[in-house]
Scaffold this motif. Structure first.
Motif, PDB file in Angstrom:
ATOM      1  N   ASP A  50     -14.427   7.091   4.285  1.00  0.00           N
ATOM      2  CA  ASP A  50     -14.884   6.120   5.140  1.00  0.00           C
ATOM      3  C   ASP A  50     -13.697   5.454   5.921  1.00  0.00           C
ATOM      4  OD1 ASP A  50     -15.727   4.138   6.591  1.00  0.00           O
ATOM      5  OD2 ASP A  50     -17.549   3.772   5.231  1.00  0.00           O
ATOM      6  N   ASP A  51     -13.109   5.683   7.167  1.00  0.00           N
ATOM      7  CA  ASP A  51     -12.187   4.994   7.752  1.00  0.00           C
ATOM      8  C   ASP A  51     -12.113   3.681   7.627  1.00  0.00           C
ATOM      9  OD1 ASP A  51     -10.840   7.583   8.150  1.00  0.00           O
ATOM     10  OD2 ASP A  51     -11.544   7.919  10.176  1.00  0.00           O
ATOM     11  N   GLU A  52     -13.230   3.183   8.048  1.00  0.00           N
ATOM     12  CA  GLU A  52     -13.294   1.680   8.240  1.00  0.00           C
ATOM     13  C   GLU A  52     -13.077   1.051   6.933  1.00  0.00           C
ATOM     14  OE1 GLU A  52     -16.904   0.237  10.198  1.00  0.00           O
ATOM     15  OE2 GLU A  52     -16.538   1.732  11.828  1.00  0.00           O
ATOM     16  N   ARG A  53     -13.937   1.406   5.774  1.00  0.00           N
ATOM     17  CA  ARG A  53     -13.774   0.846   4.321  1.00  0.00           C
ATOM     18  C   ARG A  53     -12.334   0.923   3.933  1.00  0.00           C
ATOM     19  NH1 ARG A  53     -15.479  -1.382   0.774  1.00  0.00           N
ATOM     20  NH2 ARG A  53     -15.193  -0.710  -1.361  1.00  0.00           N
ATOM     21  N   LEU A  54     -11.511   2.268   4.155  1.00  0.00           N
ATOM     22  CA  LEU A  54     -10.221   2.371   4.000  1.00  0.00           C
ATOM     23  C   LEU A  54      -9.204   1.155   4.246  1.00  0.00           C
ATOM     24  CD1 LEU A  54      -8.040   4.216   2.067  1.00  0.00           C
ATOM     25  CD2 LEU A  54      -7.690   5.141   4.426  1.00  0.00           C
ATOM     26  N   GLU A  55      -9.533   1.127   5.935  1.00  0.00           N
ATOM     27  CA  GLU A  55      -8.738   0.017   6.588  1.00  0.00           C
ATOM     28  C   GLU A  55      -9.054  -1.351   6.051  1.00  0.00           C
ATOM     29  OE1 GLU A  55      -6.535   0.538   8.311  1.00  0.00           O
ATOM     30  OE2 GLU A  55      -6.239  -1.414   9.331  1.00  0.00           O
ATOM     31  N   GLN A  56     -10.211  -1.763   5.985  1.00  0.00           N
ATOM     32  CA  GLN A  56     -10.413  -2.979   5.175  1.00  0.00           C
ATOM     33  C   GLN A  56      -9.788  -3.206   3.855  1.00  0.00           C
ATOM     34  OE1 GLN A  56     -12.512  -4.840   7.034  1.00  0.00           O
ATOM     35  NE2 GLN A  56     -11.532  -6.472   5.744  1.00  0.00           N
ATOM     36  N   ILE A  57      -9.787  -2.052   2.992  1.00  0.00           N
ATOM     37  CA  ILE A  57      -9.195  -2.243   1.684  1.00  0.00           C
ATOM     38  C   ILE A  57      -7.350  -2.546   1.948  1.00  0.00           C
ATOM     39  CG2 ILE A  57      -8.459  -0.907  -0.268  1.00  0.00           C
ATOM     40  CD1 ILE A  57     -11.174   0.125  -0.456  1.00  0.00           C
ATOM     41  N   ARG A  58      -7.049  -1.779   2.927  1.00  0.00           N
ATOM     42  CA  ARG A  58      -5.475  -1.946   3.216  1.00  0.00           C
ATOM     43  C   ARG A  58      -5.352  -3.173   3.573  1.00  0.00           C
ATOM     44  NH1 ARG A  58      -2.300  -2.230   6.854  1.00  0.00           N
ATOM     45  NH2 ARG A  58      -3.573  -2.223   8.721  1.00  0.00           N
ATOM     46  N   CYS A 107       0.557  -1.425  -0.059  1.00  0.00           N
ATOM     47  CA  CYS A 107       0.052   0.038   0.032  1.00  0.00           C
ATOM     48  C   CYS A 107       1.066   1.306   0.034  1.00  0.00           C
ATOM     49  CB  CYS A 107      -0.990   0.050   1.231  1.00  0.00           C
ATOM     50  SG  CYS A 107      -2.350  -0.976   0.946  1.00  0.00           S
ATOM     51  N   ASP A 108       1.937   1.054   0.552  1.00  0.00           N
ATOM     52  CA  ASP A 108       2.874   2.318   0.701  1.00  0.00           C
ATOM     53  C   ASP A 108       3.390   2.868  -0.754  1.00  0.00           C
ATOM     54  OD1 ASP A 108       2.862   2.270   3.537  1.00  0.00           O
ATOM     55  OD2 ASP A 108       4.688   1.560   3.661  1.00  0.00           O
ATOM     56  N   ILE A 109       3.400   1.994  -1.703  1.00  0.00           N
ATOM     57  CA  ILE A 109       3.779   2.400  -3.115  1.00  0.00           C
ATOM     58  C   ILE A 109       2.737   2.503  -3.897  1.00  0.00           C
ATOM     59  CG2 ILE A 109       6.196   2.037  -2.554  1.00  0.00           C
ATOM     60  CD1 ILE A 109       6.109  -0.337  -4.387  1.00  0.00           C
ATOM     61  N   ASP A 110       1.583   1.964  -3.644  1.00  0.00           N
ATOM     62  CA  ASP A 110       0.518   1.687  -4.737  1.00  0.00           C
ATOM     63  C   ASP A 110      -0.181   3.138  -4.831  1.00  0.00           C
ATOM     64  OD1 ASP A 110      -1.136  -0.549  -5.804  1.00  0.00           O
ATOM     65  OD2 ASP A 110      -2.136   0.976  -5.373  1.00  0.00           O
ATOM     66  N   VAL A 111      -0.256   3.423  -6.061  1.00  0.00           N
ATOM     67  CA  VAL A 111      -0.734   5.043  -5.915  1.00  0.00           C
ATOM     68  C   VAL A 111      -2.366   5.015  -6.044  1.00  0.00           C
ATOM     69  CG1 VAL A 111      -1.354   6.661  -8.056  1.00  0.00           C
ATOM     70  CG2 VAL A 111       1.190   5.758  -7.462  1.00  0.00           C
ATOM     71  N   SER A 112      -2.983   3.853  -6.638  1.00  0.00           N
ATOM     72  CA  SER A 112      -4.339   3.939  -6.104  1.00  0.00           C
ATOM     73  C   SER A 112      -4.709   3.761  -4.864  1.00  0.00           C
ATOM     74  CB  SER A 112      -5.007   2.602  -6.727  1.00  0.00           C
ATOM     75  OG  SER A 112      -4.845   2.605  -8.353  1.00  0.00           O
ATOM     76  N   PHE A 113      -4.007   3.041  -3.820  1.00  0.00           N
ATOM     77  CA  PHE A 113      -4.150   3.174  -2.441  1.00  0.00           C
ATOM     78  C   PHE A 113      -3.990   4.551  -1.891  1.00  0.00           C
ATOM     79  CE2 PHE A 113      -3.601   2.845   2.005  1.00  0.00           C
ATOM     80  CZ  PHE A 113      -4.729   2.155   2.390  1.00  0.00           C
ATOM     81  N   GLN A 114      -2.978   5.253  -2.429  1.00  0.00           N
ATOM     82  CA  GLN A 114      -2.318   6.377  -1.906  1.00  0.00           C
ATOM     83  C   GLN A 114      -3.629   7.487  -2.215  1.00  0.00           C
ATOM     84  OE1 GLN A 114       0.013   7.300   0.099  1.00  0.00           O
ATOM     85  NE2 GLN A 114       0.242   4.978   0.403  1.00  0.00           N
ATOM     86  N   TYR A 115      -4.264   7.208  -3.464  1.00  0.00           N
ATOM     87  CA  TYR A 115      -5.143   8.284  -3.718  1.00  0.00           C
ATOM     88  C   TYR A 115      -6.358   8.048  -2.865  1.00  0.00           C
ATOM     89  CZ  TYR A 115      -2.876   9.923  -7.969  1.00  0.00           C
ATOM     90  OH  TYR A 115      -1.850  10.530  -9.029  1.00  0.00           O
ATOM     91  N   LEU A 116      -6.550   6.874  -2.636  1.00  0.00           N
ATOM     92  CA  LEU A 116      -8.103   6.365  -1.702  1.00  0.00           C
ATOM     93  C   LEU A 116      -7.531   7.185  -0.358  1.00  0.00           C
ATOM     94  CD1 LEU A 116      -8.569   2.748  -2.752  1.00  0.00           C
ATOM     95  CD2 LEU A 116     -10.224   4.646  -3.296  1.00  0.00           C
ATOM     96  N   ARG A 117      -6.431   7.289   0.259  1.00  0.00           N
ATOM     97  CA  ARG A 117      -6.322   7.836   1.370  1.00  0.00           C
ATOM     98  C   ARG A 117      -6.683   9.283   1.502  1.00  0.00           C
ATOM     99  NH1 ARG A 117      -0.684   8.717   2.706  1.00  0.00           N
ATOM    100  NH2 ARG A 117      -1.524   9.279   5.017  1.00  0.00           N
ATOM    101  N   PHE A 118      -6.419   9.859   0.213  1.00  0.00           N
ATOM    102  CA  PHE A 118      -6.971  11.325   0.246  1.00  0.00           C
ATOM    103  C   PHE A 118      -8.421  11.430  -0.086  1.00  0.00           C
ATOM    104  CE2 PHE A 118      -3.176  14.058  -0.413  1.00  0.00           C
ATOM    105  CZ  PHE A 118      -2.280  13.165  -0.476  1.00  0.00           C
ATOM    106  N   PHE A 119      -9.169  10.476  -1.016  1.00  0.00           N
ATOM    107  CA  PHE A 119     -10.343  10.727  -1.209  1.00  0.00           C
ATOM    108  C   PHE A 119     -11.431   9.941  -1.137  1.00  0.00           C
ATOM    109  CE2 PHE A 119      -7.751  13.299  -4.328  1.00  0.00           C
ATOM    110  CZ  PHE A 119      -8.447  14.659  -4.207  1.00  0.00           C
TER     111      PHE A 119
END
Ligand code: TRP
Length: 411
Positions: free
Chosen positions: A350-358, A335-347
């Motif tokens: 929903d914290d829970e959903r982001l954490e699940q995806i991570r 996740c640290d280098i995945d650009v899609s994940f990085q963009y999801l962190r910005f946009f």
């Protein structure tokens, strides 16, 4: 990648090999890192001499406003500051600050990265209910880029439309082009010259790396960007008061300007402005560089169509996943280098959903394609809504925001 960034990277890679350690380069004009994870922000805090925006300060903010802080703050997207505590203390003692941010209009279309400071600023303005000034530095872009002054001035108006479309309130917000405002406000220009008198060539040489062959326009410009941090520059808004505290949200590459501003403030008889700094918004190709308007394939623009957004993400967003599905399932994604994940962190709010995806991406359960699909949907919505609101911004609306006037706050 823009040529200057590319050559900076090459230069750094050579140096890094020599030193056996990677180094980042950050100033107001160039951001480059030789690491796939991007700039080492902890090191940058030490190098610039600012402070980490820690949990204590966030708790303090939540206590004052009585609600959770924005996800940019919770997730460390705004991660550093200078004397944030001071403006919070003063706010609590009944002395509210004003907000100041800005944009250098170097391109017709703004991209997602340009939204970040404005999203933060809008949230701060809503949470604290304070005045906001937004500086459009068309003069800066004229001096630095290959643009005529007419073109820079026009780009300022175009970019203002996008900024206004983000939902700022004209009763609380003053937006100005430097070219336009300098000729209409004696107080503003006097503050510029006051600042210029207090800074030597040696100092700006040290802070910005100017050389003897830079135009004197460039050398004098930092005073122009410092000026809106002094409330005396806006007599219409602050009733000639010199002592209204100022908070500046921006990306960390602007820190050199505000280091200089804070240095001259006491000698101007003014308060030092406080600042809040964000990380950079990574280019689609990865965190080694930030989104750049001069490279269309590095950025999602606010003018992109749904199809363009989908294509660019699918084609260019750097993946931190395994090379094959088998490999990905076995080792998981980074996740640290995945650009899609990085963009999801910005946009993705929903914290829970982001954490699940991570979790599920790191374990290898989710594939890059899933993250991309999720991201495409979110970005298409943000961009198309922005386009709709922008279409409603007329010349009249611009006039409303740019006319020097008292705002709804009494001083
Ligand atoms: N120099 C900034 C840019 O190129 C524009 C700017 C002017 C700014 N004043 C500011 C940015 C205050 C942040 C805060 O985009």
């Amino acid at each position: 990648m823009a040529d200057d960034v590319e050559s900076k990277l090459t230069e750094m890679n050579i140096e890094a090999k020599e030193e056996e350690e990677s180094e980042d380069f950050v100033d107001p004009w160039t951001v480059a890192s030789s690491s796939v994870k991007g700039v080492d922000y902890d090191k940058l805090i030490v190098k610039f001499g600012c402070n980490k925006l820690d949990q204590d300060l966030l708790d303090r903010m939540e206590k004052i406003i009585g609600k959770p802080v924005h996800h940019f703050l919770r997730r460390g997207i705004f991660f550093a500051h200078r004397e944030l505590k001071m403006v919070l203390d003063m706010y609590e003692s009944g002395k509210p600050f004003y907000l100041y941010t800005g944009r250098g209009p170097s391109s017709e279309a703004m991209h997602l990265g340009h939204l970040i400071p404005f999203i933060m600023t809008k949230w701060l303005q809503d949470a604290f209910d304070v005045p906001l000034v937004i500086q459009m530095t068309d003069d800066e872009k004229f001096l630095w880029k290959d643009l005529t002054s007419d073109e820079a001035r026009r780009l300022a108006d175009e970019n203002m439309k996008d900024i206004i479309a983000m939902g700022f309130d004209p009763e609380k917000t003053f937006i100005f082009s430097d070219f336009e405002h300098m000729g209409q406000s004696e107080a503003f220009y006097r503050t510029v010259v006051n600042t210029q008198k207090l800074v030597t060539f040696n100092q700006v040489k040290g802070i910005f790396g100017f050389t003897e062959s830079d135009s004197i326009g460039k050398i004098a410009f930092p005073a122009v960007q410092a000026t809106p941090a002094f409330s005396c520059a806006f007599p219409e808004i602050f009733n000639n008061r010199k002592d209204v505290p100022c908070l500046i949200p921006c990306a960390i590459d602007q820190d050199p300007y505000f280091r200089m501003t804070r240095d001259v403030a006491p000698r101007m008889g003014a308060l030092k402005p406080s600042t809040m700094y964000s990380v950079f918004f990574p280019a689609l190709q990865g965190s080694q560089s930030k989104m750049s308007a001069s490279d269309p394939n590095s950025s999602i623009f606010l003018t992109d169509t749904n199809a363009q957004i989908k294509n660019k993400i699918n084609k260019y967003a750097f993946s931190g996943g395994g090379a094959t599905v088998e490999e990905h399932k076995a080792n998981g994604g980074d996740c640290d280098i995945d650009v899609s994940f990085q963009y999801l962190r910005f946009f993705l709010e929903d914290d829970e959903r982001l954490e699940q995806i991570r979790k599920d991406y790191s374990s290898g359960e989710l594939l890059t394609g899933y993250l991309k699909k999720e991201l495409i949907g979110i970005l298409q919505k943000i961009v198309s809504e922005q386009q709709k609101r922008r279409a409603e911004v007329t010349d009249e609306t611009i006039k409303l925001f740019t006319t020097p006037r008292k705002l709804k706050y009494d001083y």
